[in-house]
Design a protein around this motif. Structure first.
Motif, PDB file in Angstrom:
ATOM      1  N   TRP A  69       2.512   7.102  -2.813  1.00 25.01           N
ATOM      2  CA  TRP A  69       1.531   6.027  -2.902  1.00 25.01           C
ATOM      3  C   TRP A  69       2.171   4.672  -3.192  1.00 25.01           C
ATOM      4  O   TRP A  69       1.597   3.637  -2.860  1.00 25.01           O
ATOM      5  N   ARG A  70       3.342   4.671  -3.770  1.00 20.62           N
ATOM      6  CA  ARG A  70       4.074   3.401  -3.858  1.00 20.62           C
ATOM      7  C   ARG A  70       4.424   2.902  -2.458  1.00 20.62           C
ATOM      8  O   ARG A  70       4.292   1.709  -2.161  1.00 20.62           O
ATOM      9  N   GLN A  71       4.869   3.811  -1.605  1.00 24.98           N
ATOM     10  CA  GLN A  71       5.212   3.430  -0.241  1.00 24.98           C
ATOM     11  C   GLN A  71       3.978   2.984   0.533  1.00 24.98           C
ATOM     12  O   GLN A  71       3.999   1.941   1.213  1.00 24.98           O
ATOM     13  N   LEU A  72       2.897   3.744   0.435  1.00 26.08           N
ATOM     14  CA  LEU A  72       1.683   3.385   1.168  1.00 26.08           C
ATOM     15  C   LEU A  72       1.108   2.059   0.663  1.00 26.08           C
ATOM     16  O   LEU A  72       0.657   1.232   1.460  1.00 26.08           O
ATOM     17  N   ALA A  73       1.098   1.864  -0.651  1.00 30.70           N
ATOM     18  CA  ALA A  73       0.595   0.608  -1.195  1.00 30.70           C
ATOM     19  C   ALA A  73       1.470  -0.565  -0.765  1.00 30.70           C
ATOM     20  O   ALA A  73       0.967  -1.649  -0.423  1.00 30.70           O
ATOM     21  N   LEU A 130       2.643  -0.975  -9.409  1.00 32.70           N
ATOM     22  CA  LEU A 130       3.141   0.215  -8.741  1.00 32.70           C
ATOM     23  C   LEU A 130       4.223   0.943  -9.544  1.00 32.70           C
ATOM     24  O   LEU A 130       4.575   2.072  -9.210  1.00 32.70           O
ATOM     25  N   ALA A 131       4.736   0.313 -10.585  1.00 36.84           N
ATOM     26  CA  ALA A 131       5.858   0.896 -11.315  1.00 36.84           C
ATOM     27  C   ALA A 131       5.463   2.041 -12.252  1.00 36.84           C
ATOM     28  O   ALA A 131       6.134   3.074 -12.276  1.00 36.84           O
ATOM     29  N   PRO A 132       4.390   1.913 -13.049  1.00 38.86           N
ATOM     30  CA  PRO A 132       4.069   2.990 -13.993  1.00 38.86           C
ATOM     31  C   PRO A 132       3.710   4.292 -13.268  1.00 38.86           C
ATOM     32  O   PRO A 132       3.333   4.276 -12.092  1.00 38.86           O
ATOM     33  N   TRP A 136      -1.391   7.533  -8.171  1.00 41.49           N
ATOM     34  CA  TRP A 136      -2.502   8.101  -7.400  1.00 41.49           C
ATOM     35  C   TRP A 136      -3.745   8.268  -8.275  1.00 41.49           C
ATOM     36  O   TRP A 136      -4.864   7.915  -7.871  1.00 41.49           O
ATOM     37  N   LEU A 137      -3.583   8.770  -9.485  1.00 44.08           N
ATOM     38  CA  LEU A 137      -4.720   8.937 -10.380  1.00 44.08           C
ATOM     39  C   LEU A 137      -5.311   7.586 -10.776  1.00 44.08           C
ATOM     40  O   LEU A 137      -6.534   7.442 -10.900  1.00 44.08           O
ATOM     41  N   ARG A 138      -4.472   6.591 -10.971  1.00 44.43           N
ATOM     42  CA  ARG A 138      -4.987   5.261 -11.325  1.00 44.43           C
ATOM     43  C   ARG A 138      -5.786   4.648 -10.173  1.00 44.43           C
ATOM     44  O   ARG A 138      -6.798   3.978 -10.398  1.00 44.43           O
ATOM     45  N   LEU A 139      -5.342   4.875  -8.954  1.00 45.59           N
ATOM     46  CA  LEU A 139      -6.104   4.380  -7.797  1.00 45.59           C
ATOM     47  C   LEU A 139      -7.458   5.076  -7.712  1.00 45.59           C
ATOM     48  O   LEU A 139      -8.493   4.428  -7.479  1.00 45.59           O
TER      49      LEU A 139
END
Length: 256
Positions: A69-73, A130-132, A136-139
């Motif tokens: 999800w870092r990559q997708l974001a 995006l670092a912490p 995915w759960l935060r989104l």
């Protein structure tokens, strides 16, 4: 990250997003994601619809999900609208599941909830740090809060026209479910933590996956813990154990 897809029959923000995602991933030139840098995913590039199917069929640990999800974001923020649609499309099974859960018994809110769930997720996709860990759960948590705001704002808006104006004392146990849970905890039938878990996830807006992540346990373990406590409370209600005074806790119960 696997979750169940719920079918939405009406045209809503989520079904429109699904249509856009299907167009984006169809032949002859589907949008392709490079999964090779992400530990745990196949060492290959794949169309986004295949990536979504893979995520539905396989469970990946939080580190893999975070990096994905870092990559997708990042792609959604830096590579243009197509990747915004693509990232949303990968998340759609989870978003549809959340929206269906929020609108259960509130069908008239389906359109608004779908829109707000999508808006909440999109805002987090664009702005979340995006670092912490637990990205995915935060989104998902942002999407859940946004969707719940719709039904919370409408609570109590409409009352039946034939609502009786008289007053009578209901048969105990009565009142808000939290009071019943409080009595069960005071009687020692369940722990205070179990009562809080039931209250937060059944009657509040807490997502059990989020609480599990905070406590460092799996969501399935937390669901099992909640289910056991609910069965104890249900059995106590059937027996009438919560209908009378609770020895040693009268003052506490009255204050509650």
């Amino acid at each position: 990250m696997a979750t169940t897809t719920h079918v939405r029959t009406a045209e809503t923000a989520l079904t429109t997003a699904e249509t856009a995602f299907m167009l984006l991933t169809c032949e002859p030139a589907p949008l392709v994601f490079d999964a090779r840098p992400i530990p745990g995913l196949p060492d290959a590039t794949m169309p986004l619809d295949e990536l979504r199917t893979l995520l539905l069929l396989q469970r990946y640990d939080s580190d893999t999900a975070d990096e994905l999800w870092r990559q997708l974001a990042h792609h959604a923020r830096e590579w243009g609208p197509a990747w915004v649609v693509g990232a949303i499309g990968v998340a759609l099974p989870a978003l549809t599941h959340l929206a269906a859960k929020i609108t259960r018994g509130r069908a008239r809110h389906a359109d608004d909830v779908d829109s707000e769930v999508l808006a909440g997720f999109l805002h987090a996709l664009r702005t979340a740090d995006l670092a912490p860990p637990r990205l995915w759960l935060r989104l998902c948590w942002a999407a859940w809060r946004s969707g719940m705001a719709v039904v919370k704002a409408d609570d109590g808006e409409e009352l039946p026209l034939d609502l009786p104006s008289g007053s009578r004392s209901p048969r105990m146990p009565y009142g808000h479910p939290d009071l019943l849970l409080g009595r069960a905890a005071a009687a020692g039938l369940i722990t205070a933590d179990a009562a809080e878990l039931i209250s937060a996830t059944r009657f509040g807006d807490a997502l059990i996956e989020h609480l599990a992540a905070e406590q460092g346990v799996t969501a399935s373990a937390l669901r099992m813990r909640r289910r056991r406590a609910e069965r104890v409370v249900a059995a106590a209600v059937v027996r009438g154990d919560l209908s009378g005074p609770i020895p040693g806790h009268r003052a506490t119960t009255t204050a509650a």
